[in-house]
Scaffold this active site. Structure first.
Site, PDB file in Angstrom:
ATOM      1  N   LEU A   1      11.333 -94.552 -44.788  1.00 46.10           N
ATOM      2  CA  LEU A   1      12.695 -94.521 -45.341  1.00 46.10           C
ATOM      3  C   LEU A   1      13.359 -93.322 -44.679  1.00 46.10           C
ATOM      4  CD1 LEU A   1      12.096 -95.140 -49.177  1.00 46.10           C
ATOM      5  CD2 LEU A   1      12.966 -96.771 -47.499  1.00 46.10           C
ATOM      6  N   ASP A   2      14.655 -93.415 -44.400  1.00 46.50           N
ATOM      7  CA  ASP A   2      15.362 -92.291 -43.789  1.00 46.50           C
ATOM      8  C   ASP A   2      15.296 -91.064 -44.698  1.00 46.50           C
ATOM      9  OD1 ASP A   2      16.100 -94.052 -41.804  1.00 46.50           O
ATOM     10  OD2 ASP A   2      18.067 -94.460 -42.687  1.00 46.50           O
ATOM     11  N   ILE A   3      15.539 -89.904 -44.110  1.00 44.88           N
ATOM     12  CA  ILE A   3      15.477 -88.658 -44.891  1.00 44.88           C
ATOM     13  C   ILE A   3      16.442 -88.694 -46.085  1.00 44.88           C
ATOM     14  CG2 ILE A   3      17.116 -87.410 -43.358  1.00 44.88           C
ATOM     15  CD1 ILE A   3      15.255 -84.906 -43.860  1.00 44.88           C
TER      16      ILE A   3
END
Ligand code: URA
Length: 233
Positions: free
Chosen positions: A102-104
């Protein structure tokens, strides 16, 4: 497997600590005290107790994390905290890693495990496991966006996504289900229809929903019944 390895795999201590404990008579196998660390244990059938407590052998660990923003989906990073930094000490002896990314700045459901086979099954490009996201958008969601998602969206690199589901569940709030896992996929799909994702959370993998009782940054074990639901479509 050796008794000391069985106990070490279960997080009962280091091999040298366990050797001492075993020697002192603290461990039983099938009801009998065993004082030799190299005693062979059948991990699928043996009843092992340490200091009177039954020790359940788990070949693999599966954790459901409610990922907060600001941590990266990796095991190491020079700049940021990683999702493995959030793993409770009792699992520290396992080499856990996240399944997919998952993106930051994305929140929500991420699985941490030491099971490479499950990771491969869930992330293989052919697996097409549905992943559900809630997105808050800068702009409105239109009927034509819903139809475009249904047909498949051409991303900025020319890739045409598999048909995806898009449903408006609030003002500028979308529930989206995608069946692959390309880099920044949801953000790029909305960008392709002229919108912008302002907040993103993954709520479901396959048929398994994120446990809403799990606070951000916390994780719990996934039960065997829940694991089966990962393959539901
Ligand atoms: N799609 C994105 O754009 N970001 C994520 O973190 C997951 C899916």
């Amino acid at each position: 497997m050796r008794l000391d390895k069985f106990l070490a795999d279960c997080g009962c201590g280091t091999r040298s600590e366990l050797k001492k404990l075993i020697k002192s008579g603290a461990a039983t196998v099938n009801g009998s005290v065993v004082r030799t660390a190299d005693f062979r244990v059948d991990e699928s059938a043996a009843v092992v107790e340490l200091l009177g407590k039954k020790i359940e052998y788990k070949k693999h660990i599966y954790l459901m994390l409610n990922k907060p923003q600001g941590v990266v989906s990796a095991t190491e990073d020079n700049l940021h905290r990683t999702v493995t930094d959030l793993v409770p000490a009792e699992y520290a002896h396992r080499n856990l890693f996240p399944i997919g990314r998952l993106d930051i700045d994305t929140e929500g459901f991420l699985i941490l495990t030491d099971d490479g086979e499950l990771s491969h099954r869930l992330t293989s490009p052919r697996s097409h496991i549905p992943k559900t996201y809630i997105a808050r958008l800068a702009g409105k969601i239109s009927e034509s966006d819903i139809e475009a998602f249904e047909r498949g969206i051409t991303l900025d690199d020319g890739h045409v996504t598999l048909p995806a589901k898009l449903r408006e569940i609030g003002e500028n709030i979308a529930e989206t289900v995608i069946f692959e896992g390309r880099f920044h996929q949801i953000k790029r799909m909305f960008a392709a229809v002229g919108n912008k994702v302002e907040y993103l959370k993954r709520t479901k993998i396959g048929g398994l929903e994120l446990d809403e009782a799990l606070p951000l940054g916390e994780m719990r074990e996934i039960t065997p019944e829940e694991l089966e639901r990962l393959y539901e479509r």
